[in-house]
Design an enzyme around this catalytic site. Structure first.
Site, PDB file in Angstrom:
ATOM      1  CB  ALA A  62      -5.515  11.829 -10.332  1.00  0.00           C
ATOM      2  CG  PHE A  64      -8.355  17.065  -3.831  1.00  0.00           C
ATOM      3  CD1 PHE A  64      -7.500  17.670  -2.662  1.00  0.00           C
ATOM      4  CD2 PHE A  64      -9.740  17.195  -3.586  1.00  0.00           C
ATOM      5  CE1 PHE A  64      -7.778  18.534  -1.911  1.00  0.00           C
ATOM      6  CE2 PHE A  64     -10.138  18.348  -2.587  1.00  0.00           C
ATOM      7  CZ  PHE A  64      -9.377  18.784  -1.545  1.00  0.00           C
ATOM      8  CG  ASN A 111       0.725  10.225  -1.715  1.00  0.00           C
ATOM      9  OD1 ASN A 111       0.085   8.905  -1.790  1.00  0.00           O
ATOM     10  ND2 ASN A 111       0.913  10.854  -2.583  1.00  0.00           N
ATOM     11  N   GLY A 114      -1.602   4.292  -1.428  1.00  0.00           N
ATOM     12  CA  GLY A 114      -1.712   2.995  -2.020  1.00  0.00           C
ATOM     13  C   GLY A 114      -3.199   2.738  -2.486  1.00  0.00           C
ATOM     14  CG  PHE A 115      -3.900   3.185  -6.275  1.00  0.00           C
ATOM     15  CD1 PHE A 115      -3.547   4.229  -6.273  1.00  0.00           C
ATOM     16  CD2 PHE A 115      -3.870   2.134  -7.272  1.00  0.00           C
ATOM     17  CE1 PHE A 115      -2.919   4.715  -7.820  1.00  0.00           C
ATOM     18  CE2 PHE A 115      -3.008   2.407  -8.511  1.00  0.00           C
ATOM     19  CZ  PHE A 115      -2.622   3.857  -8.420  1.00  0.00           C
ATOM     20  CB  SER A 176       0.817   5.260  -8.113  1.00  0.00           C
ATOM     21  OG  SER A 176      -0.400   6.404  -8.531  1.00  0.00           O
ATOM     22  CG  ASN A 178       2.776   5.254  -2.507  1.00  0.00           C
ATOM     23  OD1 ASN A 178       3.987   5.397  -2.285  1.00  0.00           O
ATOM     24  ND2 ASN A 178       1.929   6.447  -2.988  1.00  0.00           N
ATOM     25  CB  THR A 179       0.016   0.263  -6.560  1.00  0.00           C
ATOM     26  OG1 THR A 179      -0.946   0.687  -5.919  1.00  0.00           O
ATOM     27  CG2 THR A 179      -0.571  -1.292  -7.078  1.00  0.00           C
ATOM     28  CE  LYS A 218      -0.512  11.766 -12.197  1.00  0.00           C
ATOM     29  NZ  LYS A 218      -1.491  12.251 -11.389  1.00  0.00           N
ATOM     30  CG  ASN A 247       1.639   9.551  -9.821  1.00  0.00           C
ATOM     31  OD1 ASN A 247       1.653  10.197  -8.868  1.00  0.00           O
ATOM     32  ND2 ASN A 247       0.791   9.043 -10.792  1.00  0.00           N
ATOM     33  CB  THR A 248       4.184  11.725  -6.243  1.00  0.00           C
ATOM     34  OG1 THR A 248       3.966  10.312  -6.294  1.00  0.00           O
ATOM     35  CG2 THR A 248       3.139  12.331  -5.920  1.00  0.00           C
TER      36      THR A 248
HETATM   37  C1  LIG Z   1      -2.341  12.841  -1.291  1.00  0.00           C
HETATM   38  C2  LIG Z   1      -1.795  12.603  -2.884  1.00  0.00           C
HETATM   39  C3  LIG Z   1      -2.492  11.586  -3.371  1.00  0.00           C
HETATM   40  C4  LIG Z   1      -2.493  11.211  -4.725  1.00  0.00           C
HETATM   41  N1  LIG Z   1      -3.111  10.233  -5.416  1.00  0.00           N
HETATM   42  C5  LIG Z   1      -3.026  10.159  -6.816  1.00  0.00           C
HETATM   43  C6  LIG Z   1      -3.803   9.193  -7.299  1.00  0.00           C
HETATM   44  O1  LIG Z   1      -4.659   8.463  -6.749  1.00  0.00           O
HETATM   45  N2  LIG Z   1      -3.605   9.039  -8.623  1.00  0.00           N
HETATM   46  C7  LIG Z   1      -2.782   9.509  -9.357  1.00  0.00           C
HETATM   47  O2  LIG Z   1      -2.383   9.541 -10.645  1.00  0.00           O
HETATM   48  N3  LIG Z   1      -1.894  10.742  -8.839  1.00  0.00           N
HETATM   49  C8  LIG Z   1      -2.234  10.903  -7.424  1.00  0.00           C
HETATM   50  N4  LIG Z   1      -1.365  11.808  -6.912  1.00  0.00           N
HETATM   51  C9  LIG Z   1      -0.696  12.721  -7.691  1.00  0.00           C
HETATM   52  C10 LIG Z   1      -0.812  13.876  -8.133  1.00  0.00           C
HETATM   53  O3  LIG Z   1      -2.122  13.700  -8.976  1.00  0.00           O
HETATM   54  C11 LIG Z   1      -0.067  14.738  -9.010  1.00  0.00           C
HETATM   55  O4  LIG Z   1       0.331  14.173 -10.077  1.00  0.00           O
HETATM   56  C12 LIG Z   1       1.169  15.135  -8.045  1.00  0.00           C
HETATM   57  O5  LIG Z   1       0.973  15.209  -6.706  1.00  0.00           O
HETATM   58  C13 LIG Z   1       1.892  16.045  -8.501  1.00  0.00           C
HETATM   59  O6  LIG Z   1       1.170  17.273  -8.403  1.00  0.00           O
HETATM   60  P1  LIG Z   1       1.432  18.390  -6.940  1.00  0.00           P
HETATM   61  O7  LIG Z   1       2.859  18.805  -6.918  1.00  0.00           O
HETATM   62  O8  LIG Z   1       0.674  19.642  -7.787  1.00  0.00           O
HETATM   63  O9  LIG Z   1       0.652  17.982  -6.041  1.00  0.00           O
HETATM   64  C14 LIG Z   1      -1.817  12.147  -5.471  1.00  0.00           C
HETATM   65  C15 LIG Z   1      -0.954  13.086  -4.813  1.00  0.00           C
HETATM   66  C16 LIG Z   1      -1.056  13.474  -3.408  1.00  0.00           C
HETATM   67  C17 LIG Z   1      -0.385  14.571  -2.875  1.00  0.00           C
END
Ligand SMILES: Cc1cc2nc3c(=O)[nH]c(=O)nc-3n(C[C@H](O)[C@H](O)[C@H](O)COP(=O)(O)O)c2cc1C
Length: 358
Positions: A62, A64, A111, A114-115, A176, A178-179, A218, A247-248
């Site tokens: 999610a 991208f 990042n 913030g949705f 997330s 950022n919210t 998640k 998530n991050t």
């Molecule tokens: C720029 C960016 C935006 C993201 N936006 C969301 C999001 O809207 N919703 C969500 O559940 N995860 C979001 N993620 C988290 C990713 O879905 C993923 O869980 C996380 O980046 C770890 O995977 P990766 O190391 O392969 O990036 C975002 C990640 C990045 C880098």
């Protein structure tokens, strides 16, 4: 010579500010400028989870394709599934820019978007038109709440109802960073309230439509093992189809080299991998392998994907590696994974799930 979008993405990633590069990548894919592999994943990679037949376990995470503008095209580049969103009921701009940072030396990102998204109505229209045009493949819809909403269930419930017939599965994103307050929804009392409310809405929709959509949860990498044990108990006692980990992270590992490590937000990419992998391992143990887990965090090769599967993930996702490597990555990881499974004598990817935990 014509350039495909992988080359364009890599170029853009080096030359343009982060969000401009992302917008350029989405735009080029929208125009169809991406590699279209003739490669079909071998049947050993196909497996059914929560009623859906995944042609391969390699998915796009999610964030991208926040508004589901290019889900059909992403699937065509060789991903086994794609998760769109996070979408909120109403459109919102997200945090002030800059809010997306490359940590080049670490092949990572931070990042604090913030949705930022165009809202559930736009996503619905986008998915409807792609489905109408014959989109093939599994699309998960990741839902969240608007920043200014007090009643979280009202927002998640609205998004679930509005997008019910457009998703193959729905992810409840409570992780997330950022919210403000979002991650507090992972706390037992609030999680129970949210999930029970959503299950009730889902069951009513299932009754009405004759199709029951799987709900996934998640979670963050920054939980304690006790937090994960509580979540495992809550999820196992309910009709939740799976858990996405992770998530991050808000952690900043000592090994980070980039000066941008000081930026506030969620860290993704290779430095996240150990946290996400440990989360999958732990959750597989806590759920006794009874529930499909989706492993995500720092995966950038077939070997990484395989480690997550052997730790207990039935499916994997990635995002950050795509930014650094371009769209050829889906095929590369899919091919490599099939080779690794065959080398170890597995007839189907399902047989390797949790192999290291047994
Ligand atoms: C720029 C960016 C935006 C993201 N936006 C969301 C999001 O809207 N919703 C969500 O559940 N995860 C979001 N993620 C988290 C990713 O879905 C993923 O869980 C996380 O980046 C770890 O995977 P990766 O190391 O392969 O990036 C975002 C990640 C990045 C880098």
């Amino acid at each position: 010579m014509a350039m495909n979008s992988s080359a364009l993405m890599a170029l853009a990633a080096g030359l343009l500010p982060e969000e401009t590069a992302h917008a350029a990548a989405v735009f080029s894919v929208k125009l169809g400028m991406m590699p279209l592999p003739s490669y079909v994943p071998p049947s050993m990679l196909a497996a059914t989870h929560f009623g859906l037949k995944f042609p391969s376990p390699v998915g796009l995470a999610a964030g991208f394709d926040k508004n589901a503008e290019i889900a059909d095209k992403i699937l065509a580049t060789g991903f086994g599934f794609v998760e769109v969103g996070t979408v909120t009921p109403r459109a919102q701009p997200g945090n002030p820019k800059p809010r997306l940072f490359r940590l080049k030396e670490d092949k990572a990102l931070i990042n604090r978007l913030g949705f930022n998204n165009a809202g559930m109505k736009v996503m619905r229209a986008n998915l409807e038109s792609q489905r109408g045009a014959g989109m093939l493949g599994i699309v998960g819809v990741n839902i969240g709440k608007n920043k200014d909403t007090e009643n979280a269930l009202a927002d998640y419930g609205a998004a679930l109802t509005h997008l019910y017939d457009q998703g193959d599965y729905i992810t409840v994103n409570v992780s997330s960073p950022n919210t403000p307050g979002l991650r507090m929804l992972q706390e037992s009392g609030r999680l129970i309230e949210l999930l029970d409310g959503l299950i009730e809405i889902r069951n009513a929709e299932a009754e009405r439509s004759g199709r029951k959509i799987p709900l996934l949860l998640k979670v963050a990498p920054d939980l304690t093992s006790e937090d994960r044990a509580d979540i495992a108990k809550i999820v196992l006692a309910r009709d939740i189809a799976g858990i996405i980990l992770t998530n991050t992270t808000i952690a900043r590992p000592d090994a980070l080299k980039s000066a941008r490590r000081i930026e506030t937000g969620g860290l993704s990419g290779p430095p996240l991998l150990p946290y996400a992998l440990a989360s999958v391992k732990d959750m597989y143990r806590l759920t006794e392998g009874k529930l499909p887990l989706v492993g995500v965090g720092g995966i950038s090769s077939a070997a990484d994907a395989y480690r997550f599967i052997r730790a207990g993930a039935s499916l994997i996702q990635l995002y950050t590696a795509l930014v650094y490597r371009g769209f050829g990555l889906a095929e590369e990881i899919t091919r490599g994974l099939a080779d690794l499974l065959a080398k170890d004598g597995f007839a189907n990817v399902k047989d390797a799930v949790g192999a290291d935990a047994k």
